[in-house]
Scaffold this motif. Structure first.
Motif, mmCIF file in Angstrom:
data_model
loop_
_atom_site.group_PDB
_atom_site.id
_atom_site.type_symbol
_atom_site.label_atom_id
_atom_site.label_comp_id
_atom_site.label_asym_id
_atom_site.label_seq_id
_atom_site.Cartn_x
_atom_site.Cartn_y
_atom_site.Cartn_z
ATOM 1 N N ARG A 111 0.832 -1.203 0.000
ATOM 2 C CA ARG A 111 0.000 0.000 0.000
ATOM 3 C C ARG A 111 0.866 1.251 0.000
ATOM 4 O O ARG A 111 0.575 2.226 -0.697
ATOM 5 C CB ARG A 111 -0.933 -0.007 1.207
ATOM 6 C CG ARG A 111 -2.016 -1.086 1.153
ATOM 7 C CD ARG A 111 -2.835 -1.086 2.422
ATOM 8 N NE ARG A 111 -3.825 -2.156 2.404
ATOM 9 C CZ ARG A 111 -4.627 -2.442 3.423
ATOM 10 N NH1 ARG A 111 -4.531 -1.731 4.552
ATOM 11 N NH2 ARG A 111 -5.500 -3.423 3.325
ATOM 12 N N THR A 112 1.931 1.224 0.785
ATOM 13 C CA THR A 112 2.841 2.378 0.821
ATOM 14 C C THR A 112 3.470 2.631 -0.542
ATOM 15 O O THR A 112 3.564 3.773 -0.995
ATOM 16 C CB THR A 112 3.937 2.145 1.872
ATOM 17 O OG1 THR A 112 3.336 1.910 3.145
ATOM 18 C CG2 THR A 112 4.846 3.365 1.967
ATOM 19 N N LYS A 113 3.888 1.561 -1.193
ATOM 20 C CA LYS A 113 4.472 1.710 -2.527
ATOM 21 C C LYS A 113 3.455 2.243 -3.525
ATOM 22 O O LYS A 113 3.769 3.112 -4.349
ATOM 23 C CB LYS A 113 5.030 0.368 -3.006
ATOM 24 C CG LYS A 113 6.289 -0.085 -2.280
ATOM 25 C CD LYS A 113 6.805 -1.384 -2.874
ATOM 26 C CE LYS A 113 8.099 -1.816 -2.190
ATOM 27 N NZ LYS A 113 8.629 -3.087 -2.755
ATOM 28 N N LEU A 114 2.220 1.727 -3.459
ATOM 29 C CA LEU A 114 1.191 2.198 -4.377
ATOM 30 C C LEU A 114 0.906 3.684 -4.184
ATOM 31 O O LEU A 114 0.764 4.443 -5.150
ATOM 32 C CB LEU A 114 -0.088 1.382 -4.189
ATOM 33 C CG LEU A 114 -0.050 -0.069 -4.677
ATOM 34 C CD1 LEU A 114 -1.351 -0.790 -4.320
ATOM 35 C CD2 LEU A 114 0.179 -0.126 -6.186
ATOM 36 N N VAL A 115 0.813 4.101 -2.909
ATOM 37 C CA VAL A 115 0.572 5.516 -2.623
ATOM 38 C C VAL A 115 1.740 6.364 -3.112
ATOM 39 O O VAL A 115 1.559 7.426 -3.719
ATOM 40 C CB VAL A 115 0.346 5.733 -1.106
ATOM 41 C CG1 VAL A 115 0.301 7.222 -0.786
ATOM 42 C CG2 VAL A 115 -0.940 5.051 -0.665
ATOM 43 N N LEU A 116 2.967 5.876 -2.861
ATOM 44 C CA LEU A 116 4.157 6.612 -3.289
ATOM 45 C C LEU A 116 4.209 6.734 -4.808
ATOM 46 O O LEU A 116 4.457 7.824 -5.342
ATOM 47 C CB LEU A 116 5.405 5.907 -2.771
ATOM 48 C CG LEU A 116 6.754 6.539 -3.164
ATOM 49 C CD1 LEU A 116 6.856 7.960 -2.634
ATOM 50 C CD2 LEU A 116 7.912 5.686 -2.639
ATOM 51 N N TYR A 117 3.945 5.639 -5.510
ATOM 52 C CA TYR A 117 3.956 5.682 -6.967
ATOM 53 C C TYR A 117 2.853 6.596 -7.495
ATOM 54 O O TYR A 117 3.045 7.319 -8.485
ATOM 55 C CB TYR A 117 3.788 4.281 -7.542
ATOM 56 C CG TYR A 117 4.977 3.375 -7.332
ATOM 57 C CD1 TYR A 117 6.253 3.901 -7.150
ATOM 58 C CD2 TYR A 117 4.835 1.991 -7.297
ATOM 59 C CE1 TYR A 117 7.350 3.083 -6.951
ATOM 60 C CE2 TYR A 117 5.930 1.156 -7.093
ATOM 61 C CZ TYR A 117 7.184 1.712 -6.913
ATOM 62 O OH TYR A 117 8.265 0.903 -6.716
ATOM 63 N N GLY A 118 1.691 6.561 -6.849
ATOM 64 C CA GLY A 118 0.603 7.442 -7.270
ATOM 65 C C GLY A 118 0.958 8.910 -7.111
ATOM 66 O O GLY A 118 0.683 9.725 -7.997
ATOM 67 N N VAL A 119 1.578 9.253 -5.974
ATOM 68 C CA VAL A 119 1.991 10.645 -5.749
ATOM 69 C C VAL A 119 3.045 11.065 -6.774
ATOM 70 O O VAL A 119 2.999 12.175 -7.319
ATOM 71 C CB VAL A 119 2.532 10.811 -4.312
ATOM 72 C CG1 VAL A 119 3.157 12.197 -4.124
ATOM 73 C CG2 VAL A 119 1.415 10.607 -3.300
#
Length: 280
Positions: free
Chosen positions: A8-16
């Motif tokens: 989830r952290t990676k997904l949020v980071l990639y989205g940002v």
């Protein structure tokens, strides 16, 4: 549980990161796609992300209105010569400032660095007078000599000096034991190890020469001698108004190769700057 949180952290980071990339990617995307549109569609609101009527006429007119292939070659060979010359000058001078001790070394290095504080607009008039007396106006010599011996080379010298300072002294001591002289030590030991720094210097030197604008408009007057930044300003209609689709087509052909080179070599560029540090 930890794996889910990490994902989830990676997904949020990639989205940002993707959102933050939009302001940087959109202008380039708009430039390329607009070069394929009719002029009436270029400034349509809301902007069209992809042209509804793809046209390649603008790319053909680029070569009809200007000797664009010659101007492209001019920018390419000048940038290559400037890059090679700057690498040679900065590597030798950076090694000398880092490894050779002599009286007034630090003072001389500060004088060299002072060249970075002088804007190019201040020196352009005396440089023009000098090259005019030498009969080199409307030639490519000013565009080659000024960057190699000017501020870009000073910055490159600083980067190379910082890298050579970070090399262990034991390497030179071992070279002396093996009977190598000063230049042989530089050529066989120090220079091969400096590839990351040389890569960084090569990339920003090439980009600086490729995008050079002030010096070409001062020293060049013949269209066949123009470089690309100067040539881009010549695509106007009979009333002096910009031919937007033609200008954007020329700008796309000018910018995309440079972007491709940077994307391919960005890892080495970042690695080179990281290795130079700010030591010493």
């Amino acid at each position: 549980m930890n794996r889910d949180v990490s994902r989830r952290t990676k997904l949020v980071l990639y989205g940002v990161l993707m959102v933050l990339c939009i302001p940087f990617i959109f202008p380039t995307w708009w430039m390329v796609t607009s070069s394929l549109k009719p002029i009436a569609d270029i400034f349509a609101f809301p902007p069209q992300l992809w042209p509804t009527d793809v046209q390649f006429d603008a790319y053909q007119r680029v070569f009809e209105l200007q000797p664009f292939e010659r101007q492209y070659f001019n920018s390419l060979y000048i940038a290559l010569i400037v890059t090679v010359g700057t690498l040679a000058v900065s590597a030798l001078s950076g090694y000398a400032f880092a490894r050779i001790r002599f009286r007034g070394q630090n003072v001389l290095f500060l004088v060299v660095l002072a060249g970075l504080l002088i804007p190019s607009e201040v020196t352009i008039v005396p440089l023009f007078q000098m090259f005019f007396k030498l009969g080199l106006v409307d030639t490519h010599w000013p565009l080659i000599l000024v960057p190699i011996l000017g501020a870009p080379s000073v910055l490159a010298t600083f980067i190379m000096r910082q890298f050579f300072i970070s090399l262990p002294n034991e390497l030179e001591e071992a070279a002396r034991v093996d009977g190598l002289g000063r230049f042989a030590t530089f050529w066989k030991i120090a220079l091969p190890l400096a590839r990351p720094a040389l890569g960084a210097v090569a990339i920003f030197t090439f980009l600086h020469s490729w995008n050079l604008y002030l010096e070409p408009i001062v020293f060049l007057s013949s269209p066949e001698m123009f470089t690309l930044p100067q040539a881009l300003t010549q695509f106007v209609d009979a009333y002096g108004g910009p031919m937007w689709n033609v200008q954007l087509a020329a700008a796309s052909m000018t910018a995309l190769p440079v972007l491709a080179v940077f994307v391919v070599a960005q890892k080495q560029f970042v690695e080179g700057l990281a290795h130079t540090g700010l030591k010493g």
